[in-house]
Design an enzyme around this catalytic site. Structure first.
Site, PDB file in Angstrom:
ATOM      1  N   LYS A 178      15.098  29.713  69.590  1.00 17.63           N
ATOM      2  CA  LYS A 178      14.265  28.850  68.754  1.00 17.63           C
ATOM      3  C   LYS A 178      14.106  27.443  69.332  1.00 17.63           C
ATOM      4  O   LYS A 178      13.310  26.654  68.840  1.00 17.63           O
ATOM      5  CB  LYS A 178      14.831  28.764  67.344  1.00 17.63           C
ATOM      6  CG  LYS A 178      16.202  28.123  67.228  1.00 17.63           C
ATOM      7  CD  LYS A 178      16.685  28.182  65.794  1.00 17.63           C
ATOM      8  CE  LYS A 178      18.067  27.575  65.641  1.00 17.63           C
ATOM      9  NZ  LYS A 178      18.567  27.678  64.257  1.00 17.63           N
ATOM     10  N   GLU A 204      45.888  24.811  76.280  1.00 20.06           N
ATOM     11  CA  GLU A 204      45.376  24.327  75.009  1.00 20.06           C
ATOM     12  C   GLU A 204      46.263  24.824  73.877  1.00 20.06           C
ATOM     13  O   GLU A 204      47.209  25.591  74.093  1.00 20.06           O
ATOM     14  CB  GLU A 204      43.921  24.777  74.812  1.00 20.06           C
ATOM     15  CG  GLU A 204      42.974  24.186  75.834  1.00 20.06           C
ATOM     16  CD  GLU A 204      41.525  24.458  75.497  1.00 20.06           C
ATOM     17  OE1 GLU A 204      41.026  23.873  74.524  1.00 20.06           O
ATOM     18  OE2 GLU A 204      40.904  25.272  76.198  1.00 20.06           O
ATOM     19  N   HIS A 256      37.835  21.857  64.219  1.00 24.34           N
ATOM     20  CA  HIS A 256      38.511  21.342  65.410  1.00 24.34           C
ATOM     21  C   HIS A 256      39.300  20.099  65.001  1.00 24.34           C
ATOM     22  O   HIS A 256      38.779  19.227  64.303  1.00 24.34           O
ATOM     23  CB  HIS A 256      37.514  20.990  66.509  1.00 24.34           C
ATOM     24  CG  HIS A 256      38.145  20.867  67.851  1.00 24.34           C
ATOM     25  ND1 HIS A 256      38.919  19.771  68.202  1.00 24.34           N
ATOM     26  CD2 HIS A 256      38.161  21.696  68.920  1.00 24.34           C
ATOM     27  CE1 HIS A 256      39.358  19.946  69.438  1.00 24.34           C
ATOM     28  NE2 HIS A 256      38.910  21.110  69.894  1.00 24.34           N
ATOM     29  N   ARG A 264      45.074  25.520  66.272  1.00 27.49           N
ATOM     30  CA  ARG A 264      44.123  24.567  65.695  1.00 27.49           C
ATOM     31  C   ARG A 264      44.225  24.442  64.182  1.00 27.49           C
ATOM     32  O   ARG A 264      44.101  23.346  63.641  1.00 27.49           O
ATOM     33  CB  ARG A 264      42.698  24.965  66.077  1.00 27.49           C
ATOM     34  CG  ARG A 264      42.385  24.667  67.519  1.00 27.49           C
ATOM     35  CD  ARG A 264      40.980  25.077  67.875  1.00 27.49           C
ATOM     36  NE  ARG A 264      40.707  24.699  69.257  1.00 27.49           N
ATOM     37  CZ  ARG A 264      39.625  25.068  69.920  1.00 27.49           C
ATOM     38  NH1 ARG A 264      38.722  25.817  69.317  1.00 27.49           N
ATOM     39  NH2 ARG A 264      39.448  24.688  71.168  1.00 27.49           N
ATOM     40  N   HIS A 282      33.855  23.501  63.313  1.00 27.24           N
ATOM     41  CA  HIS A 282      33.766  23.804  64.742  1.00 27.24           C
ATOM     42  C   HIS A 282      33.340  25.229  65.054  1.00 27.24           C
ATOM     43  O   HIS A 282      32.459  25.441  65.883  1.00 27.24           O
ATOM     44  CB  HIS A 282      35.121  23.524  65.388  1.00 27.24           C
ATOM     45  CG  HIS A 282      35.168  23.726  66.870  1.00 27.24           C
ATOM     46  ND1 HIS A 282      34.344  23.047  67.735  1.00 27.24           N
ATOM     47  CD2 HIS A 282      35.943  24.534  67.646  1.00 27.24           C
ATOM     48  CE1 HIS A 282      34.611  23.409  68.983  1.00 27.24           C
ATOM     49  NE2 HIS A 282      35.564  24.323  68.957  1.00 27.24           N
ATOM     50  N   ARG A 325      40.715  31.239  65.463  1.00 29.90           N
ATOM     51  CA  ARG A 325      40.475  31.532  66.880  1.00 29.90           C
ATOM     52  C   ARG A 325      41.442  30.772  67.779  1.00 29.90           C
ATOM     53  O   ARG A 325      41.642  29.571  67.609  1.00 29.90           O
ATOM     54  CB  ARG A 325      39.033  31.154  67.243  1.00 29.90           C
ATOM     55  CG  ARG A 325      38.719  31.316  68.726  1.00 29.90           C
ATOM     56  CD  ARG A 325      37.272  31.028  69.004  1.00 29.90           C
ATOM     57  NE  ARG A 325      36.914  29.638  68.775  1.00 29.90           N
ATOM     58  CZ  ARG A 325      36.921  28.689  69.707  1.00 29.90           C
ATOM     59  NH1 ARG A 325      37.336  28.969  70.939  1.00 29.90           N
ATOM     60  NH2 ARG A 325      36.536  27.465  69.430  1.00 29.90           N
TER      61      ARG A 325
END
Length: 529
Positions: free
Chosen positions: A39, A120, A236, A284, A343, A378
């Site tokens: 789009k 991370e 996040h 997270r 996020h 996640r």
């Protein structure tokens, strides 16, 4: 809706991010006629904004293994990740990264000649490969767009996907679209792959670009597909704070903490060390919730991320450094003000591990899909990997299904063009107030009522209308799922049910649309389509 034009293909891919372009390139190599629909511009989606990297075990880091990566993913997923999905997707990771590199993606080298690695939140090892310091998504997008251009893949930019076309049996037979002027078009195809990203724009403040309005997810619901785990919206922990703001906010990648930065409250005290064994590198959901509690307890608008001890910060994290400097902050000499922001959508259209949904001819990959990899939260940098792996798998599935999944000859049917529409500002305000980090029954119900009161049935006439229709139905779906799950798990935090409840262990909430087009929760376990 009368189409101004029609075209034919074997596969229509909706979205030009990592999952969509991987699938399109692989499908073309398998001999399929492919059209990619987006789009906006080809590189306007979420992929380009991914900073941290790709989490993958390449076998050259002593002590690390796919089994360890699987274990970290399962811990982050808080009991809702599917072991088979996690194992298969992560095992396919090295080959997927190799294909990406063969298509021209360049990752940062380490001093020893191997690819450089970072770590991370939630990872037990340095296994995240990165590009351009903290510009991994931009490099992945660049390489895939260049490969698509070199192969001359048809790319229909400036066209928003409206609805799946279906035959009288419900089998997908194409896609209805609108161009930037609101003129309708029709792509006839026996397969449509949704790779349209998530729905971060449900919230007033997000790391997502303006394109992340959940159009593909809403399209799948209208086509009769099942969705699951929508209540698990990952925030996040560290987004650059420059005062109250609306729209996309600059991300401060988790890799900054992976390389030594620490979180401080307004008094300069580290507050993560007593909350989790991994401290500032906890998953997270843990860090975002801890920051939210700290802000509430101290009355502060933000916490601070102290990265002053990281050597050569500007070279290692050029994107973060530039964003900070643009805001008048020098991360080399002073802590970075940060807050959480919406996020990533951990849930989505329920698919098997090859992108197949419950609707014949409809496939999904990437953030729009729910494969069972992410569960309730996640693990950092698993998203680009999932897009690479499942995008490739979906292409092979479409090729394999060509003989079995064919629409019946005759007229195509499309869902009613009328849809519930609420003003976007009302939706974002209600979701931000009630469905962020920390939810309760009263707030969720009030948000649902507020959106319902502002909703009217209308016919989307342009891109904005299609997006508003998607945000309206997805807001009610997220609120319904969040109100039904009476526990706290992963990135779903209920202040009135603060504990994890084992009755929900491995139980995903499945939603479909009822006859009136309203999302309905069906308690049970979401299974592969």
């Amino acid at each position: 809706m009368t189409a101004h034009w029609e075209a034919e293909a074997d596969l229509v891919v909706v979205g030009s991010g990592v999952a969509g372009l991987t699938a399109a390139l692989d499908a073309a190599e398998l001999g399929l006629r492919v059209v990619v629909v987006t789009k906006d511009a080809a590189d306007a989606g979420s992929t380009r904004y991914a900073q941290g990297g790709v989490a993958v075990v390449l076998g050259d880091v002593p002590g690390d293994s796919v089994e360890a990566h699987v274990a970290d993913t399962l811990v982050a997923g808080a009991g809702l990740s599917d072991l088979t999905a996690v194992t298969e997707i992560l095992t396919d990771g090295p080959a997927a990264v190799a294909r990406l590199r063969a298509r021209g993606a360049t990752f940062d080298p380490g001093a020893d000649g191997r690819l450089a690695r970072t770590r991370e939140g939630g990872h037990s090892a340095f296994r995240v490969v990165h590009a351009g310091g903290d510009a991994t998504g931009a490099e992945v997008e660049r390489a895939l767009v260049a490969a698509a251009t070199d192969r001359r893949l048809p790319l229909l930019a400036g066209h928003v996907a409206v609805d799946a076309l279906r035959d009288e049996r419900g089998t997908v037979s194409g896609l209805a679209v609108l161009d930037d002027a609101g003129r309708p078009g029709m792509l006839r195809a026996p397969a449509v792959l949704l790779a349209s990203g998530g729905y971060g724009q449900l919230y007033a403040s997000t790391t997502n670009p303006a394109t992340a309005t959940g159009d593909g997810l809403a399209l799948a619901l209208r086509a009769g597909a099942t969705v699951a785990d929508l209540e698990f919206v990952q925030f996040h922990p560290t987004v650059l704070y420059t005062g109250p703001a609306v729209g996309r906010r600059p991300l401060v990648t988790e890799a900054v903490r992976g390389e030594g930065a620490v979180l401080l409250d307004r008094a300069g005290r580290r507050f993560m060390t007593d909350l989790h064994p991994l401290a500032d590198l906890a998953p997270r959901d843990v860090v975002a919730a801890a920051i939210t509690r700290t802000l509430a307890a101290t009355g502060a608008d933000c916490v601070h991320l102290d990265a002053t001890a990281i050597p050569d910060f500007a070279r290692r994290f050029p994107t973060v450094h530039a964003a900070c400097r643009a805001a008048g902050i020098d991360p080399v000499r002073e802590p970075i003000p940060v807050t959480p922001a919406a996020h990533y959508a951990c849930g989505g259209v329920v698919t098997d591990l090859h992108g197949r949904t419950s609707v014949p001819g409809l496939y999904a990959a990437g953030e729009v899909a729910r494969t069972g990899l992410h569960g309730a939260n996640r693990l950092a940098s698993n998203s680009l990997l999932e897009g690479l792996v499942v995008g490739a798998r979906a292409a092979r599935a479409v090729a394999a299904d060509r003989a079995a999944v064919r629409p019946a000859p005759g007229e195509c049917l499309v869902a009613s063009p009328a849809a519930p529409l609420a003003p976007r500002a009302v939706v974002q305000q209600a979701m931000t107030a009630a469905a962020g980090i920390g939810r309760d029954a009263a707030g969720l119900a009030a948000a649902s009522d507020r959106i319902e009161e502002a909703t009217a049935v209308g016919v989307p006439a342009d891109r904005a209308g299609v997006e508003d229709a998607a945000l309206t139905v997805l807001a009610q779906a997220v609120l319904a799922a969040a109100g039904t799950r009476t526990e706290s798990r992963g990135c779903h935090v209920r202040t009135d049910f603060p504990d994890r409840d084992d009755q929900w262990q491995r139980a995903s909430l499945v939603l479909t649309l009822d006859a009136d087009g309203r999302p309905v929760v069906q308690a049970g376990t979401a299974v592969a389509a």
